[in-house]
Design a protein around this motif. Structure first.
Motif, PDB file in Angstrom:
ATOM      1  N   GLN A 242       1.138  -1.940  -0.137  1.00 45.92           N
ATOM      2  CA  GLN A 242       0.157   0.501   0.464  1.00 45.92           C
ATOM      3  C   GLN A 242       0.486   0.644  -0.117  1.00 45.92           C
ATOM      4  O   GLN A 242       1.644   1.625   0.859  1.00 45.92           O
ATOM      5  N   ARG A 243       0.856   2.042  -1.041  1.00 48.54           N
ATOM      6  CA  ARG A 243       1.573   3.265  -0.675  1.00 48.54           C
ATOM      7  C   ARG A 243       0.288   4.920  -0.731  1.00 48.54           C
ATOM      8  O   ARG A 243      -0.956   4.570  -1.039  1.00 48.54           O
ATOM      9  N   GLU A 244       0.681   5.835   0.072  1.00 51.51           N
ATOM     10  CA  GLU A 244      -0.829   6.910   0.193  1.00 51.51           C
ATOM     11  C   GLU A 244       0.947   7.716  -0.771  1.00 51.51           C
ATOM     12  O   GLU A 244       1.296   8.711   0.051  1.00 51.51           O
ATOM     13  N   TRP A 245       0.285   8.001  -2.028  1.00 55.40           N
ATOM     14  CA  TRP A 245       0.731   9.162  -3.031  1.00 55.40           C
ATOM     15  C   TRP A 245       0.593  10.081  -2.607  1.00 55.40           C
ATOM     16  O   TRP A 245       1.107  11.387  -2.612  1.00 55.40           O
ATOM     17  N   ARG A 246      -0.840  10.334  -1.765  1.00 57.42           N
ATOM     18  CA  ARG A 246      -1.049  12.176  -1.227  1.00 57.42           C
ATOM     19  C   ARG A 246      -1.687  12.048   0.295  1.00 57.42           C
ATOM     20  O   ARG A 246      -2.323  10.985   0.196  1.00 57.42           O
ATOM     21  N   PRO A 247      -1.867  13.120   0.809  1.00 59.09           N
ATOM     22  CA  PRO A 247      -2.652  12.817   2.174  1.00 59.09           C
ATOM     23  C   PRO A 247      -4.088  11.788   1.688  1.00 59.09           C
ATOM     24  O   PRO A 247      -5.143  12.091   1.109  1.00 59.09           O
ATOM     25  N   LYS A 248      -4.370  10.793   2.809  1.00 58.18           N
ATOM     26  CA  LYS A 248      -5.396  10.185   2.850  1.00 58.18           C
ATOM     27  C   LYS A 248      -5.719   9.424   1.326  1.00 58.18           C
ATOM     28  O   LYS A 248      -6.793   8.734   1.080  1.00 58.18           O
ATOM     29  N   SER A 249      -4.837   9.620   0.172  1.00 56.69           N
ATOM     30  CA  SER A 249      -5.410   8.668  -1.071  1.00 56.69           C
ATOM     31  C   SER A 249      -4.331   7.265  -1.428  1.00 56.69           C
ATOM     32  O   SER A 249      -3.158   7.777  -1.429  1.00 56.69           O
ATOM     33  N   LEU A 250      -4.621   6.816  -1.247  1.00 53.84           N
ATOM     34  CA  LEU A 250      -4.178   5.508  -0.997  1.00 53.84           C
ATOM     35  C   LEU A 250      -4.107   4.628  -2.794  1.00 53.84           C
ATOM     36  O   LEU A 250      -5.142   3.905  -3.371  1.00 53.84           O
ATOM     37  N   ILE A 251      -3.203   4.127  -3.099  1.00 54.70           N
ATOM     38  CA  ILE A 251      -3.066   2.990  -3.738  1.00 54.70           C
ATOM     39  C   ILE A 251      -2.834   1.933  -3.061  1.00 54.70           C
ATOM     40  O   ILE A 251      -1.728   1.593  -1.970  1.00 54.70           O
ATOM     41  N   THR A 252      -3.596   0.171  -3.262  1.00 58.06           N
ATOM     42  CA  THR A 252      -3.459  -1.188  -2.825  1.00 58.06           C
ATOM     43  C   THR A 252      -3.685  -2.181  -4.089  1.00 58.06           C
ATOM     44  O   THR A 252      -4.093  -2.140  -4.747  1.00 58.06           O
ATOM     45  N   PHE A 253      -2.333  -2.906  -3.612  1.00 54.27           N
ATOM     46  CA  PHE A 253      -2.449  -3.867  -4.411  1.00 54.27           C
ATOM     47  C   PHE A 253      -2.115  -4.798  -3.522  1.00 54.27           C
ATOM     48  O   PHE A 253      -1.292  -5.528  -2.737  1.00 54.27           O
ATOM     49  N   SER A 254      -2.847  -6.555  -3.399  1.00 55.46           N
ATOM     50  CA  SER A 254      -3.355  -7.360  -2.774  1.00 55.46           C
ATOM     51  C   SER A 254      -3.147  -8.873  -3.470  1.00 55.46           C
ATOM     52  O   SER A 254      -3.683  -9.070  -4.458  1.00 55.46           O
ATOM     53  N   ALA A 255      -2.366  -9.406  -3.026  1.00 54.99           N
ATOM     54  CA  ALA A 255      -2.281 -10.822  -4.189  1.00 54.99           C
ATOM     55  C   ALA A 255      -2.188 -11.992  -2.632  1.00 54.99           C
ATOM     56  O   ALA A 255      -2.204 -11.723  -1.371  1.00 54.99           O
ATOM     57  N   GLU A 256      -2.912 -13.143  -3.229  1.00 53.76           N
ATOM     58  CA  GLU A 256      -2.937 -14.195  -2.127  1.00 53.76           C
ATOM     59  C   GLU A 256      -2.596 -15.753  -3.554  1.00 53.76           C
ATOM     60  O   GLU A 256      -3.610 -15.976  -4.678  1.00 53.76           O
ATOM     61  N   TYR A 257      -2.019 -16.670  -2.534  1.00 53.33           N
ATOM     62  CA  TYR A 257      -2.096 -18.129  -3.540  1.00 53.33           C
ATOM     63  C   TYR A 257      -2.053 -19.220  -2.617  1.00 53.33           C
ATOM     64  O   TYR A 257      -1.801 -18.952  -1.575  1.00 53.33           O
ATOM     65  N   ALA A 265      -4.879 -20.473 -10.496  1.00 51.15           N
ATOM     66  CA  ALA A 265      -3.932 -19.766 -10.290  1.00 51.15           C
ATOM     67  C   ALA A 265      -3.951 -18.595  -9.399  1.00 51.15           C
ATOM     68  O   ALA A 265      -5.247 -18.562  -8.969  1.00 51.15           O
ATOM     69  N   PRO A 266      -2.719 -17.310  -8.876  1.00 54.93           N
ATOM     70  CA  PRO A 266      -2.533 -16.616  -7.793  1.00 54.93           C
ATOM     71  C   PRO A 266      -4.472 -15.837  -7.925  1.00 54.93           C
ATOM     72  O   PRO A 266      -4.452 -15.136  -9.091  1.00 54.93           O
ATOM     73  N   LYS A 267      -4.834 -15.244  -6.717  1.00 53.01           N
ATOM     74  CA  LYS A 267      -5.968 -14.335  -6.874  1.00 53.01           C
ATOM     75  C   LYS A 267      -5.104 -13.263  -6.936  1.00 53.01           C
ATOM     76  O   LYS A 267      -4.490 -12.606  -5.929  1.00 53.01           O
ATOM     77  N   TRP A 268      -5.694 -11.944  -6.931  1.00 55.11           N
ATOM     78  CA  TRP A 268      -4.648 -10.298  -6.677  1.00 55.11           C
ATOM     79  C   TRP A 268      -6.172  -9.316  -7.468  1.00 55.11           C
ATOM     80  O   TRP A 268      -7.059  -9.739  -7.824  1.00 55.11           O
ATOM     81  N   GLY A 269      -5.741  -7.867  -6.104  1.00 52.94           N
ATOM     82  CA  GLY A 269      -7.344  -7.395  -6.500  1.00 52.94           C
ATOM     83  C   GLY A 269      -5.927  -5.448  -6.369  1.00 52.94           C
ATOM     84  O   GLY A 269      -5.208  -5.795  -5.886  1.00 52.94           O
ATOM     85  N   LEU A 270      -6.662  -4.587  -7.696  1.00 55.93           N
ATOM     86  CA  LEU A 270      -5.871  -3.344  -6.633  1.00 55.93           C
ATOM     87  C   LEU A 270      -7.132  -2.380  -6.752  1.00 55.93           C
ATOM     88  O   LEU A 270      -8.399  -2.411  -7.224  1.00 55.93           O
ATOM     89  N   ALA A 271      -6.883  -1.376  -5.284  1.00 58.49           N
ATOM     90  CA  ALA A 271      -7.393  -0.869  -5.405  1.00 58.49           C
ATOM     91  C   ALA A 271      -6.878   0.343  -5.273  1.00 58.49           C
ATOM     92  O   ALA A 271      -5.820   0.401  -4.970  1.00 58.49           O
TER      93      ALA A 271
END
Length: 276
Positions: A242-257, A265-271
Protein backbone atom coordinates in the motif's frame (compact mmCIF):
# COMPACT_ATOMS: atom_id res chain seq x y z
CA UNK A 1 -19.12 11.25 24.53
CA UNK A 2 -17.31 10.53 27.79
CA UNK A 3 -14.06 8.66 27.74
CA UNK A 4 -14.40 5.02 28.71
CA UNK A 5 -13.60 1.46 27.73
CA UNK A 6 -13.83 0.41 24.09
CA UNK A 7 -17.05 -1.38 23.07
CA UNK A 8 -17.15 -5.19 23.16
CA UNK A 9 -16.73 -5.37 19.37
CA UNK A 10 -13.22 -3.89 19.76
CA UNK A 11 -11.92 -6.93 21.68
CA UNK A 12 -9.46 -8.59 19.30
CA UNK A 13 -10.01 -5.91 16.65
CA UNK A 14 -6.35 -4.83 16.39
CA UNK A 15 -5.25 -8.33 15.39
CA UNK A 16 -8.22 -8.85 13.06
CA UNK A 17 -7.57 -5.56 11.24
CA UNK A 18 -3.91 -6.35 10.66
CA UNK A 19 -4.84 -9.77 9.21
CA UNK A 20 -7.78 -8.70 7.04
CA UNK A 21 -8.08 -4.92 6.55
CA UNK A 22 -7.43 -3.59 3.01
CA UNK A 23 -6.97 -7.05 1.47
CA UNK A 24 -9.00 -7.07 -1.76
CA UNK A 25 -8.93 -9.49 -4.71
CA UNK A 26 -11.01 -7.50 -7.17
CA UNK A 27 -10.78 -4.01 -8.68
CA UNK A 28 -12.01 -1.36 -6.27
CA UNK A 29 -12.28 2.41 -6.60
CA UNK A 30 -13.31 4.87 -3.88
CA UNK A 31 -13.71 8.63 -4.35
CA UNK A 32 -14.33 10.72 -1.24
CA UNK A 33 -15.30 14.39 -1.55
CA UNK A 34 -15.66 15.95 1.92
CA UNK A 35 -16.32 19.50 0.69
CA UNK A 36 -16.36 22.69 2.73
CA UNK A 37 -20.09 22.39 3.53
CA UNK A 38 -21.76 19.93 5.96
CA UNK A 39 -22.40 17.64 2.96
CA UNK A 40 -19.89 14.92 2.01
CA UNK A 41 -19.93 12.47 -0.92
CA UNK A 42 -18.33 9.03 -1.40
CA UNK A 43 -18.52 6.98 -4.61
CA UNK A 44 -17.44 3.33 -4.58
CA UNK A 45 -17.00 0.96 -7.52
CA UNK A 46 -16.10 -2.74 -7.37
CA UNK A 47 -15.53 -5.12 -10.28
CA UNK A 48 -16.11 -8.81 -9.46
CA UNK A 49 -15.30 -10.83 -12.55
CA UNK A 50 -17.68 -9.57 -15.24
CA UNK A 51 -19.98 -7.85 -12.74
CA UNK A 52 -19.63 -4.20 -11.75
CA UNK A 53 -21.06 -3.11 -8.42
CA UNK A 54 -21.14 0.49 -7.36
CA UNK A 55 -22.76 2.78 -4.85
CA UNK A 56 -22.87 6.44 -3.95
CA UNK A 57 -22.97 7.65 -0.34
CA UNK A 58 -23.83 11.12 0.92
CA UNK A 59 -23.36 12.42 4.44
CA UNK A 60 -24.91 15.48 6.01
CA UNK A 61 -23.92 16.88 9.43
CA UNK A 62 -25.94 19.33 11.46
CA UNK A 63 -25.05 19.90 15.08
CA UNK A 64 -25.14 16.55 16.89
CA UNK A 65 -26.98 14.80 14.02
CA UNK A 66 -25.35 12.96 11.13
CA UNK A 67 -27.37 11.54 8.22
CA UNK A 68 -25.83 8.95 5.87
CA UNK A 69 -27.61 7.86 2.68
CA UNK A 70 -26.28 5.20 0.29
CA UNK A 71 -27.67 4.12 -3.09
CA UNK A 72 -26.28 0.90 -4.61
CA UNK A 73 -26.19 -0.59 -8.10
CA UNK A 74 -29.70 -2.05 -7.72
CA UNK A 75 -31.24 1.27 -6.58
CA UNK A 76 -31.57 0.11 -2.99
CA UNK A 77 -31.41 3.02 -0.57
CA UNK A 78 -29.84 2.65 2.88
CA UNK A 79 -30.28 5.42 5.42
CA UNK A 80 -28.61 5.89 8.80
CA UNK A 81 -29.37 8.71 11.22
CA UNK A 82 -26.94 9.19 14.11
CA UNK A 83 -27.66 11.50 17.03
CA UNK A 84 -24.78 12.16 19.42
CA UNK A 85 -25.43 13.04 23.05
CA UNK A 86 -29.14 12.25 22.74
CA UNK A 87 -28.69 11.79 26.49
CA UNK A 88 -25.47 12.33 28.44
CA UNK A 89 -22.77 9.93 27.16
CA UNK A 90 -25.32 8.28 24.83
CA UNK A 91 -25.47 7.91 21.06
CA UNK A 92 -28.50 6.64 19.09
CA UNK A 93 -28.44 5.28 15.54
CA UNK A 94 -31.57 4.65 13.45
CA UNK A 95 -31.03 2.71 10.21
CA UNK A 96 -33.37 1.36 7.54
CA UNK A 97 -33.37 0.26 3.90
CA UNK A 98 -35.79 1.10 1.10
CA UNK A 99 -37.83 -0.78 -0.11
CA UNK A 100 -37.29 -3.37 2.68
CA UNK A 101 -39.76 -2.14 5.29
CA UNK A 102 -38.63 -4.79 7.81
CA UNK A 103 -35.00 -3.65 7.83
CA UNK A 104 -35.38 -0.90 10.42
CA UNK A 105 -33.04 -1.10 13.41
CA UNK A 106 -32.32 1.09 16.41
CA UNK A 107 -28.89 1.01 18.08
CA UNK A 108 -28.11 2.79 21.33
CA UNK A 109 -24.57 3.13 22.73
CA UNK A 110 -23.76 4.34 26.21
CA UNK A 111 -20.17 4.99 27.32
CA UNK A 112 -19.27 5.51 30.95
CA UNK A 113 -15.71 5.92 32.33
CA UNK A 114 -15.85 2.25 33.45
CA UNK A 115 -18.44 0.61 31.17
CA UNK A 116 -19.58 0.64 27.55
CA UNK A 117 -23.01 -0.71 26.60
CA UNK A 118 -24.33 -1.35 23.08
CA UNK A 119 -27.92 -2.40 22.44
CA UNK A 120 -29.78 -3.10 19.21
CA UNK A 121 -33.38 -3.92 18.37
CA UNK A 122 -35.01 -4.62 15.01
CA UNK A 123 -38.00 -2.40 14.24
CA UNK A 124 -40.39 -5.16 13.13
CA UNK A 125 -43.08 -7.34 14.76
CA UNK A 126 -40.55 -10.10 15.66
CA UNK A 127 -37.29 -8.30 16.32
CA UNK A 128 -33.86 -9.65 17.10
CA UNK A 129 -32.44 -8.12 20.28
CA UNK A 130 -28.72 -7.71 20.87
CA UNK A 131 -27.00 -6.47 24.01
CA UNK A 132 -23.25 -6.09 24.50
CA UNK A 133 -21.36 -4.70 27.46
CA UNK A 134 -17.69 -4.16 28.25
CA UNK A 135 -16.02 -3.02 31.44
CA UNK A 136 -12.46 -1.80 31.64
CA UNK A 137 -9.81 -0.56 34.02
CA UNK A 138 -6.54 0.76 32.66
CA UNK A 139 -5.30 -1.81 30.11
CA UNK A 140 -7.72 -4.71 30.75
CA UNK A 141 -11.19 -4.99 29.20
CA UNK A 142 -13.80 -7.69 29.78
CA UNK A 143 -17.09 -8.01 27.95
CA UNK A 144 -19.93 -10.18 26.69
CA UNK A 145 -22.60 -10.11 23.98
CA UNK A 146 -26.03 -11.78 23.81
CA UNK A 147 -28.47 -12.04 20.89
CA UNK A 148 -32.11 -13.11 21.27
CA UNK A 149 -34.64 -13.86 18.51
CA UNK A 150 -38.15 -13.04 19.73
CA UNK A 151 -39.75 -14.96 16.84
CA UNK A 152 -38.27 -18.31 17.91
CA UNK A 153 -37.72 -17.36 21.57
CA UNK A 154 -34.14 -18.57 21.28
CA UNK A 155 -30.66 -17.15 21.73
CA UNK A 156 -28.89 -16.45 18.44
CA UNK A 157 -25.50 -15.93 20.09
CA UNK A 158 -23.71 -15.51 23.37
CA UNK A 159 -20.08 -14.49 23.37
CA UNK A 160 -17.57 -13.45 26.01
CA UNK A 161 -14.09 -11.99 25.73
CA UNK A 162 -11.20 -10.38 27.53
CA UNK A 163 -8.36 -8.23 26.19
CA UNK A 164 -5.12 -6.72 27.41
CA UNK A 165 -3.80 -3.67 25.55
CA UNK A 166 -0.58 -1.69 25.61
CA UNK A 167 0.75 0.73 22.96
CA UNK A 168 3.16 -1.95 21.70
CA UNK A 169 1.04 -5.10 22.17
CA UNK A 170 -2.49 -6.45 22.40
CA UNK A 171 -3.76 -9.87 23.46
CA UNK A 172 -7.34 -11.15 23.52
CA UNK A 173 -9.27 -14.33 24.30
CA UNK A 174 -12.85 -14.79 23.02
CA UNK A 175 -15.35 -17.59 23.70
CA UNK A 176 -17.68 -17.59 20.69
CA UNK A 177 -20.17 -19.69 18.65
CA UNK A 178 -22.35 -20.21 21.71
CA UNK A 179 -19.43 -21.50 23.72
CA UNK A 180 -18.22 -23.92 21.05
CA UNK A 181 -15.11 -22.06 19.86
CA UNK A 182 -12.21 -20.40 21.64
CA UNK A 183 -10.22 -17.77 19.74
CA UNK A 184 -6.96 -16.23 20.92
CA UNK A 185 -5.02 -13.44 19.23
CA UNK A 186 -1.80 -11.58 19.91
CA UNK A 187 -0.21 -8.60 18.17
CA UNK A 188 3.19 -7.18 19.06
CA UNK A 189 5.42 -4.35 17.83
CA UNK A 190 8.97 -5.62 17.45
CA UNK A 191 10.57 -2.16 17.44
CA UNK A 192 10.14 0.97 19.54
CA UNK A 193 8.82 3.02 16.59
CA UNK A 194 5.99 0.51 15.89
CA UNK A 195 7.08 0.26 12.26
CA UNK A 196 7.04 -3.55 12.31
CA UNK A 197 4.27 -5.62 13.86
CA UNK A 198 3.66 -9.35 14.03
CA UNK A 199 0.32 -11.01 14.76
CA UNK A 200 -1.04 -14.46 15.43
CA UNK A 201 -4.61 -15.73 15.70
CA UNK A 202 -5.66 -19.24 16.69
CA UNK A 203 -9.07 -20.90 17.08
CA UNK A 204 -9.85 -24.13 18.92
CA UNK A 205 -13.12 -26.05 18.63
CA UNK A 206 -14.04 -27.19 22.13
CA UNK A 207 -16.35 -29.94 20.85
CA UNK A 208 -14.61 -30.86 17.58
CA UNK A 209 -11.05 -30.40 18.96
CA UNK A 210 -10.09 -28.84 15.61
CA UNK A 211 -7.47 -26.10 15.53
CA UNK A 212 -6.71 -23.40 12.97
CA UNK A 213 -4.29 -20.52 12.92
CA UNK A 214 -3.29 -17.44 10.93
CA UNK A 215 -0.08 -15.47 11.30
CA UNK A 216 0.81 -12.16 9.72
CA UNK A 217 3.00 -9.09 9.79
CA UNK A 218 2.97 -5.42 8.82
CA UNK A 219 5.97 -3.25 8.09
CA UNK A 220 5.98 0.49 7.42
CA UNK A 221 8.89 0.98 5.01
CA UNK A 222 8.52 4.75 5.35
CA UNK A 223 5.72 7.24 5.98
CA UNK A 224 4.18 6.48 2.57
CA UNK A 225 4.64 2.73 1.98
CA UNK A 226 3.39 -0.29 3.94
CA UNK A 227 3.79 -4.02 3.31
CA UNK A 228 1.65 -6.71 4.96
CA UNK A 229 1.85 -10.52 4.83
CA UNK A 230 -0.45 -13.32 5.97
CA UNK A 231 -0.29 -17.12 6.11
CA UNK A 232 -2.90 -19.60 7.36
CA UNK A 233 -2.85 -23.30 8.22
CA UNK A 234 -5.04 -23.84 5.14
CA UNK A 235 -1.97 -23.08 3.04
CA UNK A 236 -3.05 -19.65 1.81
CA UNK A 237 -0.26 -17.09 1.51
CA UNK A 238 -1.20 -13.41 1.01
CA UNK A 239 0.67 -10.15 0.55
CA UNK A 240 -0.39 -6.51 0.44
CA UNK A 241 1.51 -3.42 -0.71
CA UNK A 242 0.00 0.00 0.00
CA UNK A 243 1.25 3.47 -0.92
CA UNK A 244 -0.15 6.80 0.26
CA UNK A 245 0.78 8.98 -2.70
CA UNK A 246 -1.04 12.00 -1.29
CA UNK A 247 -2.76 12.63 2.07
CA UNK A 248 -5.46 9.97 2.60
CA UNK A 249 -5.22 8.87 -1.06
CA UNK A 250 -4.08 5.25 -1.28
CA UNK A 251 -3.26 2.70 -3.94
CA UNK A 252 -3.25 -0.91 -2.70
CA UNK A 253 -2.15 -4.11 -4.42
CA UNK A 254 -3.17 -7.46 -2.88
CA UNK A 255 -2.33 -11.03 -3.90
CA UNK A 256 -3.12 -14.48 -2.51
CA UNK A 257 -1.73 -17.90 -3.45
CA UNK A 258 -3.08 -21.26 -2.29
CA UNK A 259 -0.04 -23.48 -1.75
CA UNK A 260 -2.28 -26.57 -1.48
CA UNK A 261 -3.90 -25.94 -4.87
CA UNK A 262 -0.96 -25.24 -7.14
CA UNK A 263 -3.11 -25.73 -10.25
CA UNK A 264 -5.22 -22.69 -9.30
CA UNK A 265 -3.92 -19.30 -10.42
CA UNK A 266 -3.16 -16.75 -7.67
CA UNK A 267 -5.82 -14.17 -6.88
CA UNK A 268 -4.93 -10.52 -6.97
CA UNK A 269 -6.67 -7.17 -6.71
CA UNK A 270 -6.09 -3.46 -7.03
CA UNK A 271 -7.77 -0.75 -4.98
CA UNK A 272 -7.58 3.02 -5.49
CA UNK A 273 -8.88 5.47 -2.89
CA UNK A 274 -8.93 9.17 -3.74
CA UNK A 275 -9.60 12.12 -1.46
CA UNK A 276 -9.21 15.53 -3.16
Amino acid sequence: MANGPAPFSDIGKRAKDLLTKDYNYDYKFVLSVPGSTPMGLVATGLTKGQIFLGDVSAQYKSGRTVVDVKVDTYSNVSTKVTVHEVMPSTKAVLSFDVPDHKSGKLDVQYIHPQIAVDSSIGLNPSPVLTLAAAVGHKDVHLGCEVGFDTASASFTKYTAGISFNKPDLSASLILMDKGQTLKASYIHSVDASNKTQVVGEMTHGLSTLENSFTIGSAHAIDRYNTVKTRFSDKGKLAMLCQREWRPKSLITFSAEYDTKKTEVAPKWGLALALKP
